[in-house]
Design an enzyme around this catalytic site. Structure first.
Site, PDB file in Angstrom:
ATOM      1  N   PRO A  89      69.003 -28.738  60.456  1.00  0.00           N
ATOM      2  CG  PRO A  89      67.982 -30.662  59.610  1.00  0.00           C
ATOM      3  CD  PRO A  89      68.966 -29.598  59.250  1.00  0.00           C
ATOM      4  CD  GLU A 116      69.896 -38.560  54.570  1.00  0.00           C
ATOM      5  OE1 GLU A 116      69.408 -38.774  55.694  1.00  0.00           O
ATOM      6  OE2 GLU A 116      69.199 -38.416  53.533  1.00  0.00           O
ATOM      7  NE  ARG A 154      63.976  -6.017  60.375  1.00  0.00           N
ATOM      8  CZ  ARG A 154      63.430  -5.464  61.453  1.00  0.00           C
ATOM      9  NH1 ARG A 154      63.838  -5.841  62.645  1.00  0.00           N
ATOM     10  NH2 ARG A 154      62.511  -4.541  61.334  1.00  0.00           N
ATOM     11  CG  ASP A 169      61.196  -5.012  64.988  1.00  0.00           C
ATOM     12  OD1 ASP A 169      60.286  -4.271  64.608  1.00  0.00           O
ATOM     13  OD2 ASP A 169      62.283  -5.138  64.396  1.00  0.00           O
TER      14      ASP A 169
END
Length: 244
Positions: A89, A116, A154, A169
């Site tokens: 994150p 953690e 892809r 896209d």
């Protein structure tokens, strides 16, 4: 492309890698996957891969030894220098541009953590980069790795049936994709825009470009902040602002 995934939960990947486009990409020999449980590289009899953080604090931290040994084992005979990606994150936010960049690589290694966090020496001396798929926290890095793998594979040449698909896209052009319609032309009184039935390909492309720009303006105006507008798009922008 070769993709190796280091995880404590390899079974999480069996369904994702064995279905749809990712399965077809393997069948076409465009990509190969290897999912490795890095617990197998632990150097203690209990196969512990985490420990308490120095200095105290909540949670457990992944130890450097199993992950270092796993990556070194995966790269010892590698002809191409791999990109070693840490799912975290704290990493840079994932984008379509990054997917296009990674799709040019020969070898990717993903490290999926739990608990953690990671011992800082993994970040500083082993990985190429840290990536986050969004400003939120997941239980582990597995889901993030799945998202990135799908978005990268892809894009590999020959994976999708239509070579233009990834180009058109959303986000590939910097704008959101235009609306799509299919048969029937009239469904419960809801009609397909007449221009799409005209057979005039030039008008259709102009309509699609305008609707792509309109959708971006309405839904993701932040994307236009750094987008270099054409003269026509500037006129559309004034039209949209006038009609608000």
């Amino acid at each position: 492309m070769r993709i190796d995934i280091l995880t404590l939960f390899p079974n999480m990947f069996s369904g994702v890698l064995g279905e749809s486009i990712l399965k077809k990409a393997q069948e076409k020999e465009k990509v190969s996957f290897q999912v490795i449980n890095f617990r197998d590289y632990a150097d203690n009899k209990h196969q512990n891969v985490d420990d308490y953080p120095y200095g105290g604090g909540a949670g457990m931290v992944l130890k450097p030894q199993p992950i270092f040994d796993a990556v070194e084992d995966l790269t010892k005979n590698s002809t191409a220098k791999p990109r070693v990606i840490l799912l975290c994150p704290q990493g840079s936010k994932y984008t379509q541009k990054k997917a296009e960049e990674l799709a040019k690589e020969e070898h990717l290694i993903f490290i999926c953590g739990h608990y953690e966090g990671y011992d800082e020496r993994i970040r500083e001396h082993l990985v190429t980069e840290e990536i986050s798929i969004g400003d939120f926290v997941l239980t582990g890095g597995e889901l993030g790795a799945m998202v990135i793998v799908d978005s990268v594979v892809r894009l590999l040449p020959g994976v999708l049936g239509n070579e233009d698909s990834p180009i058109l896209d959303s986000h590939s052009s910097g704008l959101l994709e235009h609306p799509h319609y299919t048969r029937p032309a009239n469904f419960r009184g809801l009609e397909v825009p007449e221009v799409l039935l005209s057979g005039n390909h030039q008008l259709i492309e102009q309509w699609r470009e305008k609707e792509s720009f309109r959708r971006t303006y309405l839904r993701r105006p932040d994307l236009l902040e750094k987008y270099k507008l054409t003269e026509q798009q500037q006129k559309w922008l004034k039209e949209f602002e006038t009609n608000e």
